[in-house]
Every structure is written in C-alpha cells, then in structure tokens.
Design a protein around this motif. Structure first.
Motif, short mmCIF file in Angstrom:
data_model
loop_
_atom_site.label_atom_id
_atom_site.label_comp_id
_atom_site.label_asym_id
_atom_site.label_seq_id
_atom_site.Cartn_x
_atom_site.Cartn_y
_atom_site.Cartn_z
N ILE A 10 0.83 -1.21 0.00
CA ILE A 10 0.00 0.00 0.00
C ILE A 10 0.87 1.26 0.00
O ILE A 10 1.96 1.27 0.59
CB ILE A 10 -0.96 0.00 1.23
N SER A 11 0.38 2.30 -0.70
CA SER A 11 1.02 3.61 -0.59
C SER A 11 -0.07 4.64 -0.34
O SER A 11 -1.25 4.42 -0.67
CB SER A 11 1.79 3.94 -1.87
N PHE A 12 0.32 5.77 0.26
CA PHE A 12 -0.63 6.83 0.58
C PHE A 12 -0.14 8.13 -0.03
O PHE A 12 1.05 8.40 -0.05
CB PHE A 12 -0.72 7.06 2.10
N PHE A 13 -1.10 8.94 -0.45
CA PHE A 13 -0.74 10.30 -0.85
C PHE A 13 -1.84 11.21 -0.33
O PHE A 13 -3.01 11.01 -0.64
CB PHE A 13 -0.60 10.41 -2.37
N PRO A 72 -8.18 3.82 -4.29
CA PRO A 72 -9.29 4.48 -3.63
C PRO A 72 -8.93 5.95 -3.38
O PRO A 72 -7.83 6.24 -2.91
CB PRO A 72 -9.44 3.71 -2.31
N LEU A 73 -9.85 6.83 -3.73
CA LEU A 73 -9.60 8.28 -3.59
C LEU A 73 -10.74 8.86 -2.77
O LEU A 73 -11.90 8.58 -3.04
CB LEU A 73 -9.56 8.88 -5.00
N ALA A 94 -7.86 13.32 -1.82
CA ALA A 94 -7.92 14.48 -2.72
C ALA A 94 -9.38 14.77 -3.04
O ALA A 94 -10.26 13.95 -2.76
CB ALA A 94 -7.16 14.18 -4.01
N ASP A 95 -9.61 15.93 -3.63
CA ASP A 95 -10.94 16.29 -4.10
C ASP A 95 -11.16 15.63 -5.46
O ASP A 95 -10.38 15.86 -6.40
CB ASP A 95 -11.05 17.81 -4.23
N SER A 105 -5.62 16.18 -11.85
CA SER A 105 -4.34 16.76 -11.43
C SER A 105 -3.50 15.77 -10.61
O SER A 105 -2.35 16.06 -10.30
CB SER A 105 -4.54 18.07 -10.67
N PHE A 106 -4.09 14.62 -10.26
CA PHE A 106 -3.33 13.64 -9.50
C PHE A 106 -2.95 12.44 -10.36
O PHE A 106 -2.55 11.40 -9.86
CB PHE A 106 -4.11 13.19 -8.26
#
Ligand SMILES: C[S@@+](CC[C@H](N)C(=O)[O-])C[C@H]1O[C@@H](n2cnc3c(N)ncnc32)[C@H](O)[C@@H]1O
Length: 328
Positions: free
Chosen positions: A13-16, A115-116, A144-145, A151-152
């Motif tokens: 897993i990674s997170f931003f 998942p966002l 994020a929105d 933009s991501f």
C-alpha cells in the motif's frame, strides 16, 4: 502533502495526502457562507466522524440506495466483471469504506486499486484493510478532491484504467459539475478504459424523502455534523444544535435538497467575519440529483461516454451503468 504510509501499513500500500490546505478550506467555506443563499460544499461532511455517520445511514431501513446497489453488485458480479475486464487499474473516487469495490476485486482481479476520498483518516484505514485482505493487490490510496482528480494523474499506476464511481455520488454534483467530472473521466481512462457508475433513479417523492428523513434521526445528525466539522476546519463557532435538518425532493430540478435551518436569529463568527442568520434562514448543504436511465445516458453522452450496459434491481430503484468513451 504527505506520502508517508502510517507505520505498520502492509507492504502493498502507498498513501498520498492532498487534502485542501487550511487556507483554501477557509476561503471556500467563507465564500459559501457569504453567498446568497448560503451554501456549504458537501465534501465538508466527511471526516472520520462524518464518514462513520454516513456508514450508519447506509444501514438504515429507509435508505434503499446502498443495499440496492450492493444487491446488484452481488447478483451481477460476473457480468460486471466481464465488462470491466481483468488486470486494470481500478480507481474509485469517493471510495469511503471501500466495501463496494471489495465485492468486485476477486472477480475483476485488478493490477492496482486506487481508492480516492476527501476523508483522509477514514480512507487510509479502509485502504489498509483492503491491502491486508488482498495481499496480491497493489493499493494506492489518495486523499484528494475528486473534482480535480486529473491533477493527480501522476500518482496513478500505469495500465488500462477503469473508474468505479458507486453510491450515486455523481448525484451530489450539479449537472455542470457532473459533466465536468465525466469529461475528466474520459481523459483519465483514455480510449481503452471504462467507467462503472452507480446512479440513483428518479422515483416517487415519498420514497425519496423518507430516505433522507429517517425515523432514527441519523441523517439529521449527519447534516448538523457539517457545522462541527466546519468549526474544526476554520475555527468558527457554529452551534450545531441551533440548526434544524430539512430535506425534501425538488421535483422540478429532480434533486433531494438538504438544508440546515437556523432556529433563531444568530451570528456566527469566522476569523473576524460575522455571518448573520435570521430565524428560518437556510444553509444548503447537499443536493442528490436523481436520473432516469435515458436522462443519465444523455448526460454521459454530453461528457463523451456511451452507455454500453445497465444493471438494475427488480424494483428499478437504482442503476449501475458501464460506460465507454464515444470514440472507441
Ligand atoms: C455518498 S458517499 C459514497 C461512499 C461509497 N462510495 C458508497 O458508495 O457507499 C460519498 C463519498 O465521497 C467522498 N467525497 C465527497 N465529496 C468528495 C470530494 N469532493 N472529493 C473526494 N471525495 C469526496 C465522501 O468522503 C464519501 O466517502
């Protein structure tokens, strides 16, 4: 921004974290409350507490959308998987607790799951549970929105993309914002991708209004909780108990409207600004647009997407559509 996974996170897993900065939240919230009529963006409903309240709503007897969409996902899993294909990058804006994606993961075997959501802590813990339960899956959680998700794009793994947008979350966007979202989706998925989207259907007013006015008062708590969340975000002094929940179906615009009504004359303070409310004045907190199948097809076409397949429940309460770019 922070891309460091919490300690003890699974290796897959990674997170931003690209949650809007406090100054941006402040500007947007103040502008909404100074507008006529006053509004708050529904994304402010969602922090850990708001997301937990939404989870409670989804289990209420009056709230048919979640259990209906889940029943369609379960009954049609193989057919849905055949349209989505295997080995994709499976992207879920507004993923919440990721429960609906989990119904599909074994069938569609994506190469990666993204998942966002705006609700950072809730998202991160749900995404960690997915990573732990599906050790073969690479999970990239993104706070994020979703209205800016293009933009991501640099944070997305490479591969064919399928966008999963359940929960009729598209109904929370006004028609122009929904169109913008679909246009962004087309750019994101490219010519070989797809969109699997859940849309609540237009139906009798009493059924719709009951779903947003539950007898246990959970939706009212969820609605008022936005004021507590706004206090946390911008240091305002809203008293949530000084506002009443009001939800009704606007048949002309085909949308449920949720409002908070000021119980009396009052002034709320936000960093040096006075926001005056007269008794009975509303803050519009959320809309939930309802669509017919044809109406949604038309919206999707305007956004550059063709409806390829639709699955519905027996009562025709809810629809799950698979869309592809027009130019395929
Ligand atoms: C109606 S709930 C649906 C949750 C879940 N997908 C389901 O189907 O049950 C909307 C979800 O979108 C998230 N959300 C709302 N506005 C958002 C925004 N502007 N950007 C990103 N996520 C947002 C919320 O945190 C919440 O998880």
């Amino acid at each position: 921004m922070n891309s460091k996974p919490p300690s003890l996170a699974p290796a897959n897993i990674s997170f931003f974290n690209a949650h809007p900065a406090p100054d941006d939240c402040h500007k947007v919230i103040l502008a909404g409350l100074q507008a006529e009529p006053k509004t708050l963006d529904p994304k402010w409903f969602y922090d850990a507490e708001g997301s937990a309240l939404f989870e409670q709503i989804t289990a209420l007897p009056e709230y048919y959308p979640t259990r209906t969409e889940v029943s369609i996902l379960k009954a049609q899993r193989d057919s849905i998987a055949a349209y989505c294909g295997q080995g994709s990058v499976f992207i879920e804006p507004g993923a919440g607790n990721c429960a609906k994606a989990r119904l599909l993961l074994d069938a569609i075997k994506p190469a990666a799951f993204v998942p966002l959501d705006i609700s950072a802590d809730f998202l991160f813990s749900a995404a960690q549970e997915v990573a732990a339960a599906y050790s073969w899956l690479s999970v990239s959680a993104l706070c994020a929105d979703f209205r800016d998700f293009l933009s991501f794009e640099q944070h997305l793994p490479a591969g064919r993309r399928v966008l999963f947008y359940p929960g009729s979350t598209i109904g929370n966007l006004d028609p122009q914002a929904a169109l913008n979202f679909l246009e962004q989706a087309v750019s994101l998925i490219g010519s070989d991708g797809g969109v699997l989207i859940g849309v609540d259907l237009h139906k009798a007013t009493d059924r719709l209004e009951a779903a947003y006015n539950d007898a246990a008062g959970v939706t009212a708590r969820f609605n008022r909780n936005i004021l507590r969340r706004v206090n946390d975000l911008v240091g305002s002094d809203f008293d949530p108990d000084a506002f009443q929940h009001h939800a009704f179906y606007n048949e002309t615009l085909r949308r449920i409207e949720m409002h908070l009504i000021s119980a009396h004359d009052q002034t709320v303070h936000i960093s040096g600004h006075d926001i005056d409310f007269s008794a009975g004045e509303h803050i519009h907190t959320e809309s939930s647009y309802k669509y017919t199948v044809d109406g949604f097809s038309d919206l999707a076409s305007s956004g550059g997407l063709r409806r390829v397949q639709t699955w519905m429940d027996d009562e025709c309460l809810f629809a799950l559509h698979y869309l592809e770019p027009m130019d395929r």
